[in-house]
Design an enzyme around this catalytic site. Structure first.
Site, PDB file in Angstrom:
ATOM      1  N   HIS A  71     -47.994  10.774 -18.687  1.00  0.00           N
ATOM      2  CA  HIS A  71     -48.068   9.309 -18.745  1.00  0.00           C
ATOM      3  C   HIS A  71     -46.997   8.695 -19.638  1.00  0.00           C
ATOM      4  CE1 HIS A  71     -51.782   9.893 -16.571  1.00  0.00           C
ATOM      5  NE2 HIS A  71     -51.828   8.592 -16.366  1.00  0.00           N
ATOM      6  N   SER A 103     -51.941   4.551 -13.828  1.00  0.00           N
ATOM      7  CA  SER A 103     -52.431   5.685 -14.611  1.00  0.00           C
ATOM      8  C   SER A 103     -53.642   6.304 -13.940  1.00  0.00           C
ATOM      9  CB  SER A 103     -52.806   5.245 -16.028  1.00  0.00           C
ATOM     10  OG  SER A 103     -54.130   4.745 -16.078  1.00  0.00           O
ATOM     11  N   ASP A 104     -53.887   7.575 -14.250  1.00  0.00           N
ATOM     12  CA  ASP A 104     -55.131   8.196 -13.823  1.00  0.00           C
ATOM     13  C   ASP A 104     -56.249   7.708 -14.734  1.00  0.00           C
ATOM     14  OD1 ASP A 104     -56.888   9.746 -12.362  1.00  0.00           O
ATOM     15  OD2 ASP A 104     -55.637  11.536 -12.432  1.00  0.00           O
ATOM     16  N   ALA A 105     -57.475   7.871 -14.254  1.00  0.00           N
ATOM     17  CA  ALA A 105     -58.622   7.281 -14.960  1.00  0.00           C
ATOM     18  C   ALA A 105     -58.802   7.902 -16.341  1.00  0.00           C
ATOM     19  CB  ALA A 105     -59.891   7.470 -14.133  1.00  0.00           C
ATOM     20  N   ALA A 160     -56.716   8.372 -18.632  1.00  0.00           N
ATOM     21  CA  ALA A 160     -55.552   9.062 -19.196  1.00  0.00           C
ATOM     22  C   ALA A 160     -54.868   8.289 -20.323  1.00  0.00           C
ATOM     23  CB  ALA A 160     -54.558   9.396 -18.091  1.00  0.00           C
TER      24      ALA A 160
END
Length: 946
Positions: free
Chosen positions: A221, A242-244, A246
């Protein structure tokens, strides 16, 4: 007087270029509104008439999490079709259903988070089901087809906006938010980046999602590759979501930054444009961004850059131009065409791995269908809710007739006796409404709770006979006679309440632990044993019950009876996608679970005419000698059973091809965290052993002949042509595959590498000519000595056939290119990560923002080898940029240590505090440089001077 109509603001004028419209809208938004747009759930701006917007709609093989939808085969099954036209049509159907569903439910988003283009490097990865292939070119071909279908073909507006997952080098669930993938430059460019790059360059991608893991010591990230690579591949504004959770991981689990304000600012500057964190609650992200602004870590220009990318996607989706949006009224949902497409996909995904003449089955065959998956149509974490379903049993009933098909599931039927002599009892619940978990949709199905409206288990003198099912690694499920699985809800009580195992934390799995002459029944979701209490059976640490397992019937006995009375037995084995290999959980072995091995052995002992049908999200090993016929399909969606029956009966000739190598045993596999496909000799590209079934493998009910191979180099391409003939008496598909091999590579090159493929349909006796134009760049490799791609001059073998190992035709073409040159070390020195070979080394971050360094993986020692380093007329000094503590030794060729550079700081220093340590040397000419690191030392660069 008549009031004048207010002028249309420029951001709503479809005649203007998108860039000017975005400029106008950015100028109208306040800083606070811009900050609010950075969370996944961007609020409405009522004063401008702008609606709320959500990034993210799962749509991996159908619209997911939002209730009923058409369910296509899992992504790995789509990869097994090797059919880009089919996958494009599937992407179009999914996009149309997303539009249709959104018309009735505005929770359905059009920024779809799919496809997954992570390469299936390691078959034990829990999320194997989500990817397409171990090969980057096949992955990008399938992903490009899917994104083109999702996007639509309008030149301006998009049906949906696909986001690729998960950037970058992400193939492990164990410690996925804290583990670092060591990815050397050649692997980075030739393998992991390639699938993303070729898909993005095709022009139907709206963005990417960074993965949870770190690459070379730096969280994805805050990856500099978002800027240095991704955004250079296209002129489009790409949205990075972004991923959850992260963003919070940057501080909470990874400890990469001290404060969330620092972390959020770093991610935003690196290129993250939308923060998926804390569910629908945007307050924390808003506070962090505002805090970063207040501390001077961000500027309003940084916000503008991120918001601009989001607005570009919203404009492409037609949000501000409803009258111009060509997809606004797309209402195709669960249409006959979509149902037919789901069946076509399921048929094309089936791979015939082995056939000793047992298949296809004659129409009058008496078939026993047995196994734990014989009457199942399993869904995975990223599935929609089934509208239609077909199990293997149902498909065989339909095709052969119920009077010719017998069934045995093969579960162990047991009663569980308590220490008091009573048995677990499932109370009837005749008035309980039927419920399917998540049937109405849930933006976050991880939050779905278990049912509490049904009575808990109790005990009585006779008890209830339960189906005990083993899924491997000591994991079991228990099912009541009415088909409900034992499950635990938030109140801790055990009920027969779940239609299937599932959920982010599965509440339907147990472990049987030997204890005091019996077994504890430990619930895996809570980690607590089962206890018998006054209010019913529950999980509790106090007074755990010791059970005696009273076996009523062994599953293999039922299987043997059914198999022995049939002409052919079809054993349907595989996995439950929610158990033992899924997101958050890697597999531990390639072997089938012991319960299923028992059933297979029983079936074969009773009837040697056995077909093994593997329905799974990943490869398995197959016990030797293998059954006469073996097929594999991923979980095939709503039409899986019908498709399998059509193939078994010969109505459809199988033509799926393996998208990844099937290995013979666990001993063939590297460590799950070894991402060096070159040094670790991984995937079909480099594996030197004998696979169980090779990449690209798949048999047919007919035979195909290959002939007339020709190849010529012309205007920057290699044009390859050949003919394929159906030499049998069955109309069938063939997947023609073209590979290459560098005959005399100066560095380790793939044993063979896929260049192109095509799936074709041929009638008996039909012949077709195929031609491929392969750019010369496809033959290049990443030259670490140059830091760039290089086409090496010399002979290249072209191989044509039906799999990576079934080569029918071959020829060799000479290619011109750039000859190898020694490393100009006096001018450029050596970046530590640009080694040719290594042992014991890990690549880490040179700084938090950019660059790589190398350190011993174990903290004790590592060696790096740099070939053909040109010291010209002579070097007299070496200087190494070092951090940490330890010693760097330099040797030339195989000789003794020429220089020893030791760093012993007077006081502890940070991992990014580099010191240049120098020593005198004598070196001239072209030599191999060997660097040995001893101790917890970081090496960034070595320079030489004369």
């Amino acid at each position: 007087m008549t009031a004048q109509t207010p002028p249309t603001p420029p951001f709503r004028d479809p005649r203007l270029p998108f860039a000017k419209r975005i400029d106008d809208l950015l100028a109208r938004l306040t800083p606070a509104e811009k900050v609010s747009f950075l969370h996944q759930y961007a609020p409405a701006v009522d004063r401008l008439g702008i609606a709320a917007f959500r990034t993210g709609q799962e749509a991996l093989h159908g619209v997911a999490w939002m209730g009923p939808a058409t369910v296509f085969p899992q992504a790995v099954g789509l990869g097994a079709t090797w059919n880009t036209d089919l996958v494009r049509r599937i992407g179009e159907a999914v996009g149309r259903e997303a539009r249709a569903m959104r018309a009735h439910d505005d929770r359905v988003g059009l920024n779809v988070w799919s496809p997954t283009v992570n390469l299936l490097r390691h078959p034990l990865w829990g999320r194997n089901e989500e990817g397409y292939s171990e090969d980057p070119r096949l992955t990008s071909a399938i992903a490009t087809a899917y994104t083109r279908g999702l996007r639509g073909d309008h030149p301006v507006y998009w049906r949906t906006a696909p986001v690729l997952k998960h950037w970058l080098a992400h193939n492990n669930e164990r410690d996925r938010d804290t583990s670092s993938s060591t990815v050397r430059p050649r692997v980075l460019h030739e393998y992991d980046l390639r699938a993303f790059k070729e898909t993005v360059e095709a022009g139907a991608v709206a963005g990417v999602m960074p993965a949870y893991n770190l690459v070379n010591g730096r969280p994805n990230h805050v990856s500099p590759y978002l800027r240095e690579q991704l955004r250079t591949w296209t002129d489009q504004e790409l949205l990075v979501c972004s991923d959850a959770g992260a963003p919070s991981n940057l501080v909470d689990s990874e400890h990469y930054f001290d404060t969330h304000e620092e972390a959020t600012a770093a991610a935003l500057r690196a290129g993250v444009d939308s923060f998926t964190d804390h569910g629908t609650d945007s307050s924390q992200i808003v506070a962090r961004v505002q805090g970063a602004l207040d501390q001077g870590l961000l500027t309003e220009a940084d916000l503008d850059t991120a918001v601009r990318r989001q607005l570009a996607v919203r404009l492409r989706l037609g949000e501000f131009d409803p009258g111009e949006d060509p997809y606004r009224d797309d209402a195709a949902f669960d249409t006959p065409a979509h149902r037919a497409l789901a069946r076509e996909a399921a048929e094309q995904a089936i791979v015939l791995l082995r056939n000793d003449g047992l298949l296809p089955l004659a129409p009058d065959t008496r078939v026993a269908v047995v196994g734990l998956l014989a009457d199942e149509c399993k869904l995975d974490w990223y599935s929609g809710t089934l509208i239609h379903r077909s199990t293997p049993l149902e498909g065989l009933y339909e095709r052969f007739g119920a009077d010719r098909v017998t069934f045995a599931e093969g579960v162990d039927r047991v009663r569980l006796r308590t220490a008091a002599g009573t048995f677990l009892h499932v109370s009837a619940a005749p008035d309980a409404p039927e419920e399917t978990r998540g049937a109405d949709g849930a933006l976050d199905p991880a939050l779905l709770a278990g049912r509490t409206d049904l009575p808990p288990l109790t005990t009585d003198a006779t008890g209830t006979e339960l189906a005990l099912i083993g899924w491997g690694d000591g994991v079991w499920t228990l099912r009541a006679p009415d088909g409900r699985y034992l499950s635990v809800a938030d109140d801790g009580l055990v009920r027969a309440s779940a239609d299937q195992p599932g959920g982010w934390v599965v509440q339907e799995t147990f472990r049987l632990e030997p204890h005091a002459g019996g077994h504890l029944l430990r619930h895996l979701g809570t980690g607590r044993p089962v206890s018998v209490a006054a209010e019913g059976v529950r999980v509790a640490d106090e007074r755990p019950e010791v059970f005696e397992i009273v076996v009523v019937e062994r599953g293999e006995d039922a299987v043997a009876r059914a198999a022995g009375a049939a002409d052919v037995v079809v054993v349907v084995a595989g996995n439950d996608p929610h158990i033992g290999g899924r997101e958050t959980e890697d597999r531990s072995t390639l072997r089938l679970p012991e319960h299923q091995r028992r059933l297979l052995r029983a079936a074969r002992a009773a009837n040697p005419r056995t077909v093994l049908a593997l329905v799974s999200a990943y490869p398995y090993t197959v016990e030797t000698p293998a059954p006469p016929a073996v097929l594999w399909t991923a979980h095939g969606g709503q039409a899986a059973g019908t498709a399998l029956a059509q193939v078994l009966a010969g109505d459809v000739s199988p033509a799926g091809r393996l998208p990844q190598t099937w290995y013979e045993s666990d001993a063939d596999l590297p460590d799950l965290l070894d991402y060096d496909v070159i040094g670790g000799r991984q995937t079909y590209l480099y594996f030197e052993g004998s696979p169980l079934f090779p990449f690209g493998h798949g048999l047919s009910y007919t035979t195909f002949g290959y002939a007339d191979l020709s190849a010529r180099v012309d205007d920057g391409t290699v044009r390859v042509s050949f003919t394929v003939t159906n030499a049998g008496d069955v109309t069938a598909d063939e997947v023609a595959q073209l590979y290459t091999r560098a005959v005399a590579g100066s560095v380790p090159r793939p044993r063979r590498e896929l260049l192109a493929h095509r799936r074709i349909t041929l009638a008996p006796g039909a012949r077709t000519a195929l031609a491929f134009d392969v750019p010369l760049s496809a033959f290049a490799f990443w030259d670490v000595a140059r830091g760039d791609w290089r086409l090496e001059p010399g002979p290249y073998e072209l191989l044509v056939g039906a799999s990576s190992e079934d080569i029918r035709l071959r020829t060799t073409v000479p290619l011109e290119g750039t000859p190898a040159a020694p490393r100009p070390v006096l001018r450029r020195g050596l970046d530590a990560a640009d080694f040719d070979e290594q042992s014991g080394a890990a690549i880490v971050d040179r700084s938090r923002t950019a660059g790589d360094a190398v350190t011993p993986a174990s903290g004790r020692g590592a060696e790096l080898v740099f070939r053909a380093c040109d010291f010209e007329d002579g070097a007299t000094e070496v200087g190494a940029a070092l951090a940490g503590e330890g010693t760097l030794e330099l040797a030339l060729d195989g000789g003794p240590v020429l220089a020893s550079l030791t760093l012993r700081p007077d006081e502890p220093r940070g991992p990014y505090d580099y010191t240049t340590v120098r020593a005198g040397i004598v070196a001239e000419g072209v030599r191999d440089v060997r660097l040995r690191l001893r101790g917890p030392l970081r090496l960034a660069h070595v320079g030489f001077s004369g």
